[in-house]
Structures are given as C-alpha cells and as structure tokens.
Write an enzyme that holds these catalytic residues in place. Structure first.
Site, PDB file in Angstrom:
ATOM      1  N   LYS A  83       0.849  -1.184   0.000  1.00 33.93           N
ATOM      2  CA  LYS A  83       0.000   0.000   0.000  1.00 33.93           C
ATOM      3  C   LYS A  83       0.879   1.227   0.000  1.00 33.93           C
ATOM      4  O   LYS A  83       2.004   1.180   0.510  1.00 33.93           O
ATOM      5  CB  LYS A  83      -0.890   0.021   1.254  1.00 33.93           C
ATOM      6  CG  LYS A  83      -2.129   0.855   1.092  1.00 33.93           C
ATOM      7  CD  LYS A  83      -3.170   0.066   0.314  1.00 33.93           C
ATOM      8  CE  LYS A  83      -4.487   0.767   0.219  1.00 33.93           C
ATOM      9  NZ  LYS A  83      -5.550  -0.203  -0.127  1.00 33.93           N
TER      10      LYS A  83
ATOM     11  N   GLY B  35     -17.747   7.869  -1.968  1.00 26.43           N
ATOM     12  CA  GLY B  35     -16.645   7.956  -2.928  1.00 26.43           C
ATOM     13  C   GLY B  35     -16.841   6.862  -3.968  1.00 26.43           C
ATOM     14  O   GLY B  35     -17.966   6.422  -4.219  1.00 26.43           O
ATOM     15  N   ASN B  36     -15.743   6.371  -4.532  1.00 23.41           N
ATOM     16  CA  ASN B  36     -15.852   5.356  -5.586  1.00 23.41           C
ATOM     17  C   ASN B  36     -16.602   4.123  -5.086  1.00 23.41           C
ATOM     18  O   ASN B  36     -17.536   3.640  -5.740  1.00 23.41           O
ATOM     19  CB  ASN B  36     -14.450   4.971  -6.085  1.00 23.41           C
ATOM     20  CG  ASN B  36     -14.487   3.755  -7.001  1.00 23.41           C
ATOM     21  OD1 ASN B  36     -14.480   2.617  -6.538  1.00 23.41           O
ATOM     22  ND2 ASN B  36     -14.582   3.986  -8.291  1.00 23.41           N
TER      23      ASN B  36
HETATM   24  N1  GLU Z   1      -7.185   0.077  -3.253  1.00 19.34           N
HETATM   25  C1  GLU Z   1      -7.929  -1.115  -3.554  1.00 19.34           C
HETATM   26  C2  GLU Z   1      -7.987  -2.027  -2.344  1.00 19.34           C
HETATM   27  O1  GLU Z   1      -7.876  -1.586  -1.218  1.00 19.34           O
HETATM   28  C3  GLU Z   1      -7.464  -1.780  -4.840  1.00 19.34           C
HETATM   29  C4  GLU Z   1      -6.040  -2.219  -4.887  1.00 19.34           C
HETATM   30  C5  GLU Z   1      -5.566  -2.693  -6.263  1.00 19.34           C
HETATM   31  O2  GLU Z   1      -6.351  -2.679  -7.195  1.00 19.34           O
HETATM   32  O3  GLU Z   1      -4.393  -3.061  -6.347  1.00 19.34           O
HETATM   33  O4  GLU Z   1      -8.230  -3.182  -2.449  1.00 19.34           O
END
Ligand code: GLU
Length: 416
Positions: free
Chosen positions: A106, A220-221
């Site tokens: 992350k 949000g999204n």
């Molecule tokens: N940010 C999204 C999650 O928390 C997607 C991560 C990604 O597509 O790599 O799962």
C-alpha cells in the site's frame, strides 16, 4: 494522533489469533507481523503560488511470498505509517484469500487532495512516483487507486514511471483509463464484488434482498457504486447514504442515480431534495437490514458499538470495525462480513487488467463481470464452509485461510 484508530495494531491482533489457530511458531508469527520493506519519502511539489511544499509519502510492501506486491495509493490527511502498514497487510490477506498470484502493498501521501489544484495534484502524483520508482515495476510492485486517487492520477503515474523506465510501461499501474490499457469494469469492481458476497450470504440464509433496507457510509468510488448497484442489481431500498460532510435519509428509499448526479453538481449529498439530513454517526446507528461502511477505518468502535442495530455489517471499506466492536457485534448476533473478503473486487479486476496488459489483450465487460463473480464466490464459499465447520466468526475464518496460504508459500520457498 493517539486517539485515532491504529489499523496496524488491529490487524496484528488478528494475526495472533490466527497464529494460535494454525499453530504457527513464534518466529513465523513475528515475521507475519513485520512489513517486508517500507520506503518513507518526501514528495516535493511546486505549488501554484510558486512555493515548494514537501509532503510525506510511504510505500509499504508487506509480503511477497505469493507474488509481486499489489495495492493502492491513498491521498488523505488522516493517515500515518501505521495506517499504510495495516492496509498493506490487509492487501496481503486479500490477494491470498482470493487466490491471486500477488502479495500485498500500500502507498500513501499525507495531504488534503481537496485543497490541491489539478496541476498540483499532477505534480504530487509524478513526484511521488519519482520517489518510489526504484522499488515498483510490473513484476515487483504494482500500485492502483485508493481513496482520492482516480484513473487520471493512475495515468500520470504510469507516464512518470515510463519516463524513468525509458519505455511505455502500462503494466506498472492498474486502474488506468480505458484508452491507456485500463480494464472494463474496474471502476465499480469493488462495490460489485462486495454485493456478490452479500448476495451469496442472503441466498444461503434465505434473506430476500429485494426491498431490504441498506445504509451506506461514504459516497466515494466504493460507496456511491455500492448504493447504485444495491438498488439496481438487487432491488434493495437504500434508505441512507453519507459523505464526509454528512448524510441523508429517506425511509422510502433514495433514488441513488439522482443522488450521484446531485453530488456531482453540488459537491455533497447534503440537502438532497426529498430527504432528511442526518449525521454520519446517525447513519451508522440506523436499524437497517444491511449496513455498508465504505469510507474510513475504525468508524464502528467502542464509542458506538452498543448502538449498531443492523443485521449484517458488510465491510466495503478497509478496517471500518475495530476489534472491540467486532467482538461485541458478534455477541449481539450481527454478522460482520470482513473487509478483505468483501472489498476484493477492485484488486481482482486490477489483476485482470495486469493479465490483459501482459497479453496485449482486451476482455469485454461481460467477461470481466463473470470472472469477478466467480472469484468472489469461490472465496465466499471457502470462508462460509470454515465458519460452518469450525464455528468461528467470519473474520477469523477469512484470516485462517489467507494466512495459511501465505505461510505455506513461505515454507515452500524455504523462508521459515
Ligand atoms: N485500493 C484497492 C484495495 O484496497 C485496490 C487495490 C488494487 O487494485 O491493487 O483493495
């Protein structure tokens, strides 16, 4: 920051429980509680007024036993290194539970994206990639969108990495725009995948989703698509939604597409015609069939756990229920569907995007939808079966499956 929820501590407690369940040695447990690599960077941006501002950024690669690390990049002022570590750990379990050949990572930049101009946002995104480009790459670590980072941000990031690599490298980032080799179905994938899990639970328990009342925290999204798809695909009555400025309620059900258009026009869901304004706190405490926290971590905690009345809490956000509340809700007979089971749709379609990029291929939307559903249901079935056979909570079952897969890869590779 001390009163803020510490997501990494929350996640580490689950690793301890898991370690007991799986009879892991203390060394293995210790390894699982440490990120494999983390990079702390300063991200200098020339602001529109000519001054230079240095933002703080991180990229945490948690564990790559199962494959290159994968996970989004978050722009938010309320985060610190432990938030990013916790989210990176959750990505590791998410990819493992859904059988993706990927590890977890992350990234985050501490900033208030609402205060940045478009030009500043682009400069920040490019500077961040410049700062972390040595440790990412299509077969090392593949970033993606998260809170307040969208497909435009992904396009700038892909472009910046390509300048560093000396060639266009679509495969370094997922969640790209369609015209830059993004994937069909990526935009609403997290919410769509979450509803597959809720739908499967409803089928198993004989609950009718048609007309079921739903409250969604966050617009949000993830939250906005959660509301729209809940109404359109399952016929649910979405009685409340909220964003960071507050929420709205209508006992008869909101027209979610109209709320979306209203939010796009006014910047907030507040004062939506025909609805009553409520607070985020009130939304969480509504007596609905399904509560979907789709915003920040730690929103259901010791302070409000006594007042949660939903029958099912489906965690579309990462870490919205803290450990005390989790235990309390379970004792109340409330089913909590854990985050890394429910919200994996985004990374699953990201993985499809990687496969398409590698093969110079393009799958149509229907193919994406079918493959996504299959992946979500496979993971749901595995967790459900363990919940039934071992009589453990959903989160514990999900952890047991995911962590045992990561540990088994670590063993086979000779790490432990
Ligand atoms: N940010 C999204 C999650 O928390 C997607 C991560 C990604 O597509 O790599 O799962």
């Amino acid at each position: 920051m001390s009163d803020e929820p510490n997501l990494f501590e929350t996640v580490k407690k689950h690793i301890c429980t898991c370690s007991l369940d799986l009879q892991l040695t203390p060394n293995v447990e210790a390894l699982l509680k440490l990120p494999m690599r983390e990079l702390h960077v300063s991200v200098p941006v020339r602001m529109d007024d000519g001054t230079i501002q240095a933002f703080k950024g991180f990229r945490v690669q948690y564990n790559d036993a199962l494959g290159p690390t994968k996970g989004g990049i978050r722009y938010h002022s309320r985060q610190n290194i432990d938030t990013v570590r916790g989210l990176a750990a959750l990505m590791t379990w998410k990819c493992a539970l859904h059988n993706l050949p990927l590890g977890g990572a992350k990234g985050g930049v501490i900033c208030d994206p609402k205060k940045l101009s478009r030009k500043e946002l682009e400069m920040l995104s490019r500077a961040y990639i410049q700062a972390i480009c040595q440790i990412i790459g299509p077969d090392r670590d593949i970033p993606a969108p998260d809170m307040y980072t969208d497909q435009d941000v992904m396009a700038w990031m892909m472009d910046q990495y390509s300048l560093f690599a000396g060639r266009t490298t679509f495969g370094v980032i997922t969640g790209k725009p369609l015209s830059l080799q993004g994937s069909e179905g990526r935009l609403d994938a997290t919410a769509r995948g979450g509803w597959h899990v809720v739908g499967a639970l409803a089928r198993d328990r004989g609950l009718d989703l048609k007309g079921a009342t739903v409250a969604v925290q966050g617009f949000g999204n993830v939250g906005s698509f959660a509301a729209v798809l809940g109404q359109e695909l399952h016929g649910c009555r979405i009685v409340a939604v909220s964003d960071s400025s507050g929420g709205i309620f209508n006992a008869g059900g909101l027209d979610t597409r109209a709320v979306l258009a209203y939010k796009e026009k006014t910047g907030s869901v507040r004062d939506f015609p025909g609805s009553k304004n409520i607070t985020n706190k009130e939304l969480l405490e509504l007596g609905v069939d399904i509560l979907i926290p789709a915003a920040m971590e730690g929103v259901i905690n010791q302070g409000n756990m006594d007042r949660i009345k939903a029958k099912v809490v489906a965690e579309f956000a990462n870490g919205p229920v803290d450990n005390e509340a989790d235990e309390h809700l379970r004792r109340q007979g409330i089913i909590v569907l854990p985050d890394f089971l429910c919200n994996a749709g985004g990374v699953i379609v990201s993985y499809f995007e990687m496969v398409q990029n590698t093969n110079l291929d393009h799958w149509d939307e229907q193919e994406i939808h079918e493959r996504l559903e299959k992946k979500m249901i496979e993971a749901y079935n595995a967790v459900r079966d363990l919940v039934a056979s071992d009589n453990v909570p959903w989160r514990q079952a999900a952890y047991a499956i995911a962590v045992s897969r990561v540990v088994s890869a670590m063993r086979l590779r000779g790490w432990v």
